[in-house]
Design a protein around this motif. Sequence first.
Motif, short mmCIF file in Angstrom:
data_model
loop_
_atom_site.label_atom_id
_atom_site.label_comp_id
_atom_site.label_asym_id
_atom_site.label_seq_id
_atom_site.Cartn_x
_atom_site.Cartn_y
_atom_site.Cartn_z
N ALA A 308 7.66 14.77 -50.97
CA ALA A 308 8.24 15.05 -52.29
C ALA A 308 7.22 14.72 -53.39
N LEU A 309 6.54 13.59 -53.22
CA LEU A 309 5.53 13.20 -54.22
C LEU A 309 4.37 14.20 -54.27
N ALA A 310 4.04 14.75 -53.10
CA ALA A 310 2.88 15.65 -53.02
C ALA A 310 3.27 17.12 -53.13
N ALA A 311 4.48 17.38 -53.55
CA ALA A 311 4.98 18.77 -53.55
C ALA A 311 4.06 19.73 -54.30
N ASP A 312 3.57 19.30 -55.46
CA ASP A 312 2.71 20.18 -56.25
C ASP A 312 1.40 20.51 -55.52
N LEU A 313 0.88 19.48 -54.86
CA LEU A 313 -0.36 19.70 -54.11
C LEU A 313 -0.09 20.64 -52.93
N LEU A 314 1.00 20.39 -52.24
CA LEU A 314 1.32 21.20 -51.06
C LEU A 314 1.51 22.67 -51.43
N LYS A 315 2.10 22.89 -52.62
CA LYS A 315 2.30 24.27 -53.06
C LYS A 315 0.97 25.01 -53.18
N ARG A 316 -0.07 24.27 -53.54
CA ARG A 316 -1.37 24.91 -53.75
C ARG A 316 -2.05 25.31 -52.44
N VAL A 317 -1.57 24.75 -51.32
CA VAL A 317 -2.26 25.01 -50.04
C VAL A 317 -2.25 26.50 -49.70
N GLU A 318 -1.11 27.15 -49.97
CA GLU A 318 -1.00 28.54 -49.52
C GLU A 318 -1.83 29.51 -50.37
N VAL A 319 -2.25 29.07 -51.55
CA VAL A 319 -2.94 30.02 -52.45
C VAL A 319 -4.23 30.57 -51.82
N PRO A 320 -5.16 29.73 -51.40
CA PRO A 320 -6.37 30.31 -50.79
C PRO A 320 -6.10 31.03 -49.47
N LEU A 321 -5.07 30.55 -48.74
CA LEU A 321 -4.76 31.22 -47.46
C LEU A 321 -4.40 32.68 -47.73
N LYS A 322 -3.53 32.86 -48.74
CA LYS A 322 -3.09 34.22 -49.06
C LYS A 322 -4.24 35.02 -49.68
N ALA A 323 -5.07 34.35 -50.47
CA ALA A 323 -6.19 35.06 -51.11
C ALA A 323 -7.14 35.62 -50.06
N ALA A 324 -7.39 34.84 -49.03
CA ALA A 324 -8.30 35.31 -47.97
C ALA A 324 -7.72 36.54 -47.28
N LEU A 325 -6.41 36.52 -47.08
CA LEU A 325 -5.75 37.68 -46.45
C LEU A 325 -5.79 38.90 -47.37
N ASP A 326 -5.47 38.67 -48.64
CA ASP A 326 -5.38 39.78 -49.59
C ASP A 326 -6.70 40.51 -49.79
N GLN A 327 -7.79 39.74 -49.76
CA GLN A 327 -9.10 40.37 -50.02
C GLN A 327 -9.40 41.50 -49.05
N ILE A 328 -8.93 41.37 -47.81
CA ILE A 328 -9.30 42.39 -46.82
C ILE A 328 -8.09 43.16 -46.30
N LYS A 329 -6.94 42.87 -46.92
CA LYS A 329 -5.71 43.58 -46.57
C LYS A 329 -5.48 43.64 -45.06
N ILE A 330 -5.73 42.52 -44.42
CA ILE A 330 -5.57 42.49 -42.96
C ILE A 330 -4.10 42.25 -42.61
N LYS A 331 -3.63 42.91 -41.54
CA LYS A 331 -2.24 42.70 -41.12
C LYS A 331 -2.18 41.42 -40.28
N LEU A 332 -1.05 40.71 -40.41
CA LEU A 332 -0.94 39.44 -39.68
C LEU A 332 -1.05 39.65 -38.17
N GLU A 333 -0.53 40.81 -37.70
CA GLU A 333 -0.59 41.03 -36.25
C GLU A 333 -2.02 41.29 -35.76
N ASP A 334 -2.92 41.54 -36.70
CA ASP A 334 -4.32 41.72 -36.30
C ASP A 334 -5.10 40.42 -36.26
N ILE A 335 -4.38 39.33 -36.49
CA ILE A 335 -5.05 38.03 -36.41
C ILE A 335 -4.79 37.43 -35.04
N PHE A 336 -5.88 37.13 -34.35
CA PHE A 336 -5.79 36.64 -32.98
C PHE A 336 -5.33 35.18 -32.95
N SER A 337 -5.94 34.35 -33.81
CA SER A 337 -5.53 32.94 -33.84
C SER A 337 -5.91 32.29 -35.16
#
Length: 880
Positions: A308-337
């Motif tokens: 709960a204390l770290a909620a704001d920090l935790l929210k930021r975790v997904e931002v770069p994850l999604k950015a990396a995906l968005d840059q190359i428009k890769i489908k999730l099923e095309d990710i091996f691991s």
Amino acid sequence: MAVVGFDVGNLSSYIAVAKGGGIETIANEHSDRMTPSVVSFSGPQRSQGQEAKSQMVTNPKNTVSQFKRFIGRKYKDPAVQEELKRTPYNVVETENGGIGMQVQYQNEQEVFSPEQVTATFLTKLKTTTETALNTKVIDCVISVPQYFTDTERRAVCNSAYIAGLNCLRVMNDTTAVALAYGIYKQDLPTPEEKPRNVVFVDMGHSSLQVAICAFNKGKLKVLSTASDRSLGGRDFDRVIFEQLAKDFLDKYKIDVNSKLRARQRVLVEAEKLKKQMSANATRIPVNMESVMDDKDVRSGMQRSEFEALAADLLKRVEVPLKAALDQIKIKLEDIFSVEIIGGSTRIPAVKEIIKSVFKKELSTTLNQDEAVSRGCALQCAILSPTFRVREFTVTDLTPYPIKLKWTSAKGEPGEMVVFKKNDEVPFTRMLTFYRSEAFSLEAFYSDEVPVPYPDSFIGKFTVKNITPNEEGESPKIKVKVNINRHGIFSVSSAHVVVKLPPEPEPEEPKEEAGKEGKGVNGKEEVNKEGGGGEEGAKMETEPTTPNDTAGTEEQPKQGAAGQEGEEKMETSEEQQEKQDETDTSKTKDEEEGKKENGDKEDGKKGKAKVKYSNRDLPIESVVNELTLPQLQLLYEKEMHMVAQDKLERDRSHAKNNVEEYVYEMREKMYGSLEIYITEEDREKFSALLNETEDWLYGDGEDLQKNAYITKLEDLKKLGDPVVKREQEATERPRAFDELGQALILYRKFLTQYNDGDEKFSHIEKADIEKVERCLKEKEEWRDKKQNAQNQIPLTKDPVVLASQVRTELQNLISTCDPITKKPKPKPKEEPPKEEPPKDETPKPEGDNPTPTDEKMETESTEANKEETNPPPQADEMEVD
Ligand SMILES: Nc1ncnc2c1ncn2[C@@H]1O[C@H](COP(=O)(O)OP(=O)(O)OP(=O)(O)O)[C@@H](O)[C@H]1O
Ligand SMILES: [Mg+2]
């Protein structure tokens, strides 16, 4: 030569080396595979790693940590200012606006740059490796965060230079991890097949990095990267710290923020608590003694509370994850691991977020802590000419677009993006200009993509020594721009295309490919250069201006470590050829290139010949890095400090020896050594020990090594005889025992002989007398010495030493053994008789053996079988 990878983390660093059998992690002198990224200055000495870390609480003002956050930055940089809010040591602005870490060193206030502190730390990693491998370390690969900009990368190269290292590549953390993942995989798709896409998430102490990479057999390509430079484990520590500090203020009325030492202690506790909460969902108690104002405190936290204390920090975790995906428009099923590394990916809530973004279970195929250093060692092996390793091509990318600005010959401003975001790295492009005089190109980070660095300026590169050509026109100037394998940009070379007089036919012009030094880069770069050429061809449609002539001059040796790297990269002849081939294949200028070649061919066909030659042009580079003379000075300073450290270590070792001797002797004089010294001598010695102790904390506190060596020798003059008496008193009885046993055995031999024992009948009388004489002599000697020794007290030096007893024993054995063990001659050949079974062999008549005799007998029987006599060896015989 060693092939080494260094992962210099913000908190923890790792060393890996490539060996014949694979990659190995090197442990430091504390047998720890992790070395804390800390440098401390205490009095005359520097310390690094574990020793420095232990001073973070006791000597916070002179203990430098988190220096990775400062390297390659300026004091006024907002990120630096933010950082300073949590920095326990003093940081000042230097004359040129740089960062100075201010510490007490050698009793003076000294200011070190982040490059110097990093070099000091690299020196430690280097010596740890050298000690472990017992060989010199020079070549290495050093990891950096993928988001590091040009200046930060140059600064890391500079640090390596100052530490006497040759950094073959500054490698992105996530790319190193990808290499460690891919190189050993046997089941990767073939180059023709669809690649295997793997996501790597590295959340360390200070930042979060994501990379999506495509793998085929023998190669990896980074497809996209994204990061949050300011989201890491330490940010979680901070929220826990804030909560604990608040709790302590409420409950105990102490403000730990007001006292550096208390703050450091609570921070350490916060990190510990965070780690414990990763493994347990239950409430974890915190108990700290005497945190501040002599108050003991109690608190605690539960995982859900932390989340709960770290909620704001935790929210930021997904931002770069999604950015990396968005840059190359890769489908999730095309990710091996999805592979997770870095200490902070152990936090359950972080793992959940990564899982939910990629909708996949997370893999921990790689060693979470060591993968970066292992990847670096592998890269070093690929680049090192001394090491053979499986071929594996690594294609990285540039996270930020780079544009060039110039002023045209007409005085109009011009600019173009020469490298786009996610362009391949390393990469070279060729640009063409028409100029009749020197001109400058300025490189900047383009503002299309946010860059976590306040200054977008990369460098100014002036192409010099240009003059109009014979016709008074502007000659064609070809300029190579390059991002090298470190991820550093430069205008790496330029040449003018000069028309040659038709007659007499000159020698075939040759590009001076080797001028910048022989390359050391791996094969993958050669391939990429080929690719670069094609793109470069497009670049060749660059603006042109009216006529002039070109001059020729040798290119000056370019600046520091970063540029040295690019020089090397540029100058592989193989690369140069590829580049030129591509350059002369397309577009307007390519066509001209063709014309040049074509003309040459035409000449061969007997038509009018126009020949061209390329002449290198000097480039003056102004970039954000230290100059070679500056670097040389800092290198010399570092080497001087290394020598000082050694002197100081030796000095303090000598001092410790005196201190230890004083404490050990004082304890023993009234303990195990008490009976070996007279009361009078003991008092005298004790007084000297006390005096020495006072001296150590007084006049003798800060002397040279030799003063301590002399002092120890003086003490030992009194102490050593006592210690020796104790050693002798223990050893001497053992030695007399051994001598006594041997005397008994030889005496027994004589008895058997005198009893007419058949097995000794071959021994001559003279020899028997010799044994008798020797035995008598030794028995007398023993009795005399033992008696004399028994007459004197233990407090006196012994009359006989254990070593002397052993010498007598050796004399005895060497006189008697050749006689007592003399083999019995072979009996004369007789016609074969039927032999009774072995266990029925008749024993010599009258033999009534004691257990000892029995043993001798058995051996004798065995020996006779082998036609040798029994060796009466002291340690094999049993004695009653
Ligand atoms: N079990 C755990 N639970 C939570 N956090 C952990 C755990 N183990 C380690 N960490 C955190 O991981 C961080 C260190 O990770 P790592 O060693 O990967 O960082 P680093 O490489 O030094 O930093 P950076 O990559 O940012 O330069 C620290 O903040 C540490 O507290
Ligand atoms: Mg790291």
